[in-house]
Design a protein around this motif. Sequence first.
Motif, PDB file in Angstrom:
ATOM      1  N   GLY A   9      59.003  48.512  46.193  1.00  0.00           N
ATOM      2  CA  GLY A   9      59.625  48.305  44.896  1.00  0.00           C
ATOM      3  C   GLY A   9      59.584  46.854  44.458  1.00  0.00           C
ATOM      4  N   PHE A  10      59.772  45.948  45.406  1.00  0.00           N
ATOM      5  CA  PHE A  10      59.738  44.525  45.067  1.00  0.00           C
ATOM      6  C   PHE A  10      58.330  44.107  44.652  1.00  0.00           C
ATOM      7  CE2 PHE A  10      59.520  39.993  46.462  1.00  0.00           C
ATOM      8  CZ  PHE A  10      60.402  39.491  45.522  1.00  0.00           C
ATOM      9  N   LEU A  11      57.322  44.572  45.371  1.00  0.00           N
ATOM     10  CA  LEU A  11      55.943  44.248  44.998  1.00  0.00           C
ATOM     11  C   LEU A  11      55.619  44.774  43.598  1.00  0.00           C
ATOM     12  CD1 LEU A  11      54.076  44.977  48.354  1.00  0.00           C
ATOM     13  CD2 LEU A  11      54.555  42.726  47.366  1.00  0.00           C
ATOM     14  N   ARG A  12      56.042  45.997  43.298  1.00  0.00           N
ATOM     15  CA  ARG A  12      55.788  46.557  41.965  1.00  0.00           C
ATOM     16  C   ARG A  12      56.457  45.728  40.875  1.00  0.00           C
ATOM     17  NH1 ARG A  12      56.825  51.326  44.718  1.00  0.00           N
ATOM     18  NH2 ARG A  12      58.924  51.467  43.833  1.00  0.00           N
ATOM     19  N   SER A  13      57.699  45.317  41.129  1.00  0.00           N
ATOM     20  CA  SER A  13      58.424  44.558  40.108  1.00  0.00           C
ATOM     21  C   SER A  13      57.788  43.198  39.867  1.00  0.00           C
ATOM     22  CB  SER A  13      59.888  44.391  40.522  1.00  0.00           C
ATOM     23  OG  SER A  13      60.028  43.520  41.639  1.00  0.00           O
ATOM     24  N   ARG A  14      57.285  42.547  40.917  1.00  0.00           N
ATOM     25  CA  ARG A  14      56.650  41.237  40.737  1.00  0.00           C
ATOM     26  C   ARG A  14      55.281  41.390  40.068  1.00  0.00           C
ATOM     27  NH1 ARG A  14      61.040  38.917  40.428  1.00  0.00           N
ATOM     28  NH2 ARG A  14      61.440  41.109  40.000  1.00  0.00           N
ATOM     29  N   ARG A  15      54.583  42.482  40.379  1.00  0.00           N
ATOM     30  CA  ARG A  15      53.276  42.725  39.743  1.00  0.00           C
ATOM     31  C   ARG A  15      53.447  42.967  38.246  1.00  0.00           C
ATOM     32  NH1 ARG A  15      50.599  47.585  38.862  1.00  0.00           N
ATOM     33  NH2 ARG A  15      51.996  48.761  40.252  1.00  0.00           N
ATOM     34  N   ALA A  16      54.504  43.706  37.877  1.00  0.00           N
ATOM     35  CA  ALA A  16      54.702  44.084  36.481  1.00  0.00           C
ATOM     36  C   ALA A  16      55.010  42.896  35.575  1.00  0.00           C
ATOM     37  CB  ALA A  16      55.822  45.118  36.379  1.00  0.00           C
ATOM     38  N   ARG A  17      55.517  41.808  36.153  1.00  0.00           N
ATOM     39  CA  ARG A  17      55.898  40.682  35.294  1.00  0.00           C
ATOM     40  C   ARG A  17      54.724  39.731  35.007  1.00  0.00           C
ATOM     41  NH1 ARG A  17      59.400  36.655  39.298  1.00  0.00           N
ATOM     42  NH2 ARG A  17      57.644  36.059  40.621  1.00  0.00           N
ATOM     43  N   LEU A  18      53.587  39.938  35.674  1.00  0.00           N
ATOM     44  CA  LEU A  18      52.446  39.046  35.499  1.00  0.00           C
ATOM     45  C   LEU A  18      51.420  39.659  34.549  1.00  0.00           C
ATOM     46  CD1 LEU A  18      51.766  37.844  39.159  1.00  0.00           C
ATOM     47  CD2 LEU A  18      52.726  36.473  37.295  1.00  0.00           C
ATOM     48  N   GLN A  19      50.807  38.804  33.756  1.00  0.00           N
ATOM     49  CA  GLN A  19      49.697  39.194  32.909  1.00  0.00           C
ATOM     50  C   GLN A  19      48.400  38.599  33.474  1.00  0.00           C
ATOM     51  OE1 GLN A  19      50.063  41.424  30.472  1.00  0.00           O
ATOM     52  NE2 GLN A  19      52.238  41.469  31.070  1.00  0.00           N
ATOM     53  N   PRO A  20      47.254  39.218  33.184  1.00  0.00           N
ATOM     54  CA  PRO A  20      45.994  38.687  33.716  1.00  0.00           C
ATOM     55  C   PRO A  20      45.801  37.206  33.437  1.00  0.00           C
ATOM     56  CG  PRO A  20      45.621  40.832  32.738  1.00  0.00           C
ATOM     57  CD  PRO A  20      47.052  40.474  32.435  1.00  0.00           C
ATOM     58  N   ALA A  21      46.177  36.759  32.241  1.00  0.00           N
ATOM     59  CA  ALA A  21      46.003  35.351  31.894  1.00  0.00           C
ATOM     60  C   ALA A  21      46.825  34.441  32.799  1.00  0.00           C
ATOM     61  CB  ALA A  21      46.370  35.121  30.436  1.00  0.00           C
ATOM     62  N   ASP A  22      47.933  34.957  33.336  1.00  0.00           N
ATOM     63  CA  ASP A  22      48.788  34.141  34.209  1.00  0.00           C
ATOM     64  C   ASP A  22      48.071  33.765  35.503  1.00  0.00           C
ATOM     65  OD1 ASP A  22      50.875  34.403  32.371  1.00  0.00           O
ATOM     66  OD2 ASP A  22      51.659  36.196  33.358  1.00  0.00           O
ATOM     67  N   VAL A  23      47.102  34.585  35.911  1.00  0.00           N
ATOM     68  CA  VAL A  23      46.426  34.359  37.189  1.00  0.00           C
ATOM     69  C   VAL A  23      44.933  34.088  37.000  1.00  0.00           C
ATOM     70  CG1 VAL A  23      48.108  35.705  38.499  1.00  0.00           C
ATOM     71  CG2 VAL A  23      46.127  36.856  37.499  1.00  0.00           C
ATOM     72  N   GLY A  24      44.534  33.797  35.750  1.00  0.00           N
ATOM     73  CA  GLY A  24      43.148  33.414  35.494  1.00  0.00           C
ATOM     74  C   GLY A  24      42.175  34.569  35.391  1.00  0.00           C
ATOM     75  N   LEU A  25      42.671  35.778  35.048  1.00  0.00           N
ATOM     76  CA  LEU A  25      41.798  36.938  34.898  1.00  0.00           C
ATOM     77  C   LEU A  25      41.668  37.325  33.434  1.00  0.00           C
ATOM     78  CD1 LEU A  25      43.126  39.223  37.809  1.00  0.00           C
ATOM     79  CD2 LEU A  25      41.089  37.763  37.836  1.00  0.00           C
ATOM     80  N   GLU A  26      40.546  37.949  33.096  1.00  0.00           N
ATOM     81  CA  GLU A  26      40.354  38.489  31.756  1.00  0.00           C
ATOM     82  C   GLU A  26      41.115  39.819  31.646  1.00  0.00           C
ATOM     83  OE1 GLU A  26      38.903  37.185  29.149  1.00  0.00           O
ATOM     84  OE2 GLU A  26      38.375  35.351  30.251  1.00  0.00           O
TER      85      GLU A  26
END
Length: 264
Positions: free
Chosen positions: A8-25
């Motif tokens: 659940g924690f991994l899902r919640s942290r994944r959901a808050r990120l956008q591709p641009a936040d990590v350098g992805l298209e």
Amino acid sequence: MDRIELGGFLRSRRARLQPADVGLEPGPRRQTPGLRRTEVALLAGISPDYYVRLEQGRGPHPSDQVLTALGRALRLTGDEHAYLLRLARPAPPPRPHPVPANVLRLLDRLGDVPAMVLDAAYDLVAWNGMLAALIGDPATWPPRKRNRLRRLFDPADTITGNRLELARLCVADLRAGGRYPADPAVRELVDELLGESPEFARLWAEREVVVPRTLTKRTTHPIAGPLELDCEILAIPGHEHRLLIYTAAPGTASAEGLRRLRAG
């Protein structure tokens, strides 16, 4: 290992990120909120199947190397990464101990400012005279009322001006401690508030993780008037307890209010 909470924690942290936040298209036809599982696996250098199994609560015990890679991929804060490690490497909750005598002596010496000691379940276990002057004498309250987290989610509390802000921070701190569900006192508190407070349930479901070191409390006192107090939160080494000390900036109306409080 708490596989359900880890997933659940991994899902919640994944959901808050956008591709641009990590350098992805972002790519076309993106329907997933936040990053895709495959994107997290790519960033962490692990297989997509392995990451999927971690999120679904059926993966093996991840190595320290995998946990570190996931922390980087998900842009975890220091507090969040420490929480991730505790989920994967849980330790039994320490046995409860009384408040150390030297901390009690320190409380007595802090005669000019309100101060108190809380345990891991937010129970108020020691305090000084100035705290009693500020919030009332806890010695006259039933034990249940001495819990500061219950107080924050009590609809009758109308004097804490930034109650919602403090409530969010304290829920994030309670989760960060990593003592739920192994610690019976913390489990009882969380389960009770989940059943009684929709506001607590909403904040708990967000899985925010923060270990506060300082905070600001705004309240109104019948003698001291409106107060804005800075709170330093000091961990007591080797104990579950924390010492909280409230002060006001010199020359402010709040500092004058504390002076009136001391004068009685």
